[in-house]
Enzyme design. Sequence first.
Site, short mmCIF file in Angstrom:
data_model
loop_
_atom_site.label_atom_id
_atom_site.label_comp_id
_atom_site.label_asym_id
_atom_site.label_seq_id
_atom_site.Cartn_x
_atom_site.Cartn_y
_atom_site.Cartn_z
N LYS A 12 0.84 -1.22 0.00
CA LYS A 12 0.00 0.00 0.00
C LYS A 12 0.86 1.25 0.00
CE LYS A 12 0.82 1.13 4.57
NZ LYS A 12 1.69 2.22 5.01
N ASP A 137 -2.70 -1.50 10.63
CA ASP A 137 -3.10 -1.37 9.22
C ASP A 137 -3.35 -2.72 8.54
OD1 ASP A 137 -0.48 -2.14 9.03
OD2 ASP A 137 0.21 -0.35 7.96
O1 C5P Z 1 0.06 -1.27 15.13
P1 C5P Z 1 1.44 -1.35 14.54
O2 C5P Z 1 2.22 -2.49 15.08
O3 C5P Z 1 1.44 -1.31 13.04
O4 C5P Z 1 2.15 -0.02 14.99
C1 C5P Z 1 3.55 0.11 15.08
C2 C5P Z 1 3.90 1.28 15.99
O5 C5P Z 1 3.56 2.52 15.36
C3 C5P Z 1 3.15 1.31 17.30
O6 C5P Z 1 3.83 0.58 18.28
C4 C5P Z 1 3.13 2.79 17.62
O7 C5P Z 1 4.36 3.20 18.18
C5 C5P Z 1 3.02 3.43 16.28
N1 C5P Z 1 1.64 3.75 15.88
C6 C5P Z 1 0.97 4.81 16.49
N2 C5P Z 1 -0.32 5.10 16.11
C7 C5P Z 1 -0.91 4.39 15.13
C8 C5P Z 1 -0.25 3.33 14.51
C9 C5P Z 1 1.03 3.03 14.90
O8 C5P Z 1 1.50 5.48 17.37
N3 C5P Z 1 -2.17 4.72 14.76
#
Ligand code: C5P
Length: 282
Positions: A12, A137
């Site tokens: 994406k 995501d």
């Molecule tokens: O959810 P995911 O593992 O993809 O997110 C990775 C990191 O990105 C999270 O640990 C966080 O630090 C940050 N993040 C965030 N807000 C979001 C998505 C991700 O702060 N909406």
Amino acid sequence: MEPTLSEFAFAKLNLFLEVIGKRPDGYHDLETVMHEIDLADRVTLRRRDEGVILRTDAPDLGNGEDNLAVRAVRALERHVGHSLPCEIGLEKRIPVGGGLGGGSSDAATVMRLLNRAFGLRLTDGTLEAVAGTFGSDIAFFIRGGTALCRGRGEIVEPLPGIPRLSFLLVLPEVHVPTPMVFKSLRLTGEIVEGYDLRRSLSLGSVAGLRRHAFNRLEGPARSLFPVLDARLSGLSPHRARLSGSGSTIFIPCVDDDEAQRLKSTLEASAGERLVVAASASR
Ligand code: C5P
């Protein structure tokens, strides 16, 4: 012998990404427009009698319980209340850690394949809800296409009828850790509206896309990684933008020919890859 199922897991781009605010759980509320492109991993899945095995052609990628593909199996097992023994194959083509959502797309594809292989009959809405339990995501990739995503990113509103788009991707050889970028983001309260970008997309206006593509994470990513900052500055006449927290840079093009021409005129820096990509069609 159980049949082997196979699907592409597309990458994406974040054509728009605004951070609305920080949440009590440490995450950030987002408003982002995600768009699937035809750069893809291939995921295969076959039922087994017991246990979960993951095979991948990417030497740096772990194949244990922390791999998102295995976490997808565990999340779905918790939801259905029984084990889903399987062998998963990952042919990686999407660069790891590039802001292209490769790991999340693999995880969503594993969930879709498990749904088919085990005849679980779960709806896309249910798969999206389960996806939201172990990543921000992943839910987007259940239906893919183009979508406006809110919350942590897991609340997905499809944006149908977007004409096919072409891009040149610039993939610098720098790995950007997403948590680091979010951490160094300073919110000012200023919010950019995504309306103009969405309108440009629905009209298929590449000029509008170039003008209104936006990414709030670009500032902190540039401050943290001078190499990225220099590359984005050099490419600014082409309206280059960062995808997600980087390091992938994308340049919207009028068509594939323009993207190919641009690829042949731009010189790749050391370790960098230039890739022509277009909207994915499932
Ligand atoms: O959810 P995911 O593992 O993809 O997110 C990775 C990191 O990105 C999270 O640990 C966080 O630090 C940050 N993040 C965030 N807000 C979001 C998505 C991700 O702060 N909406």
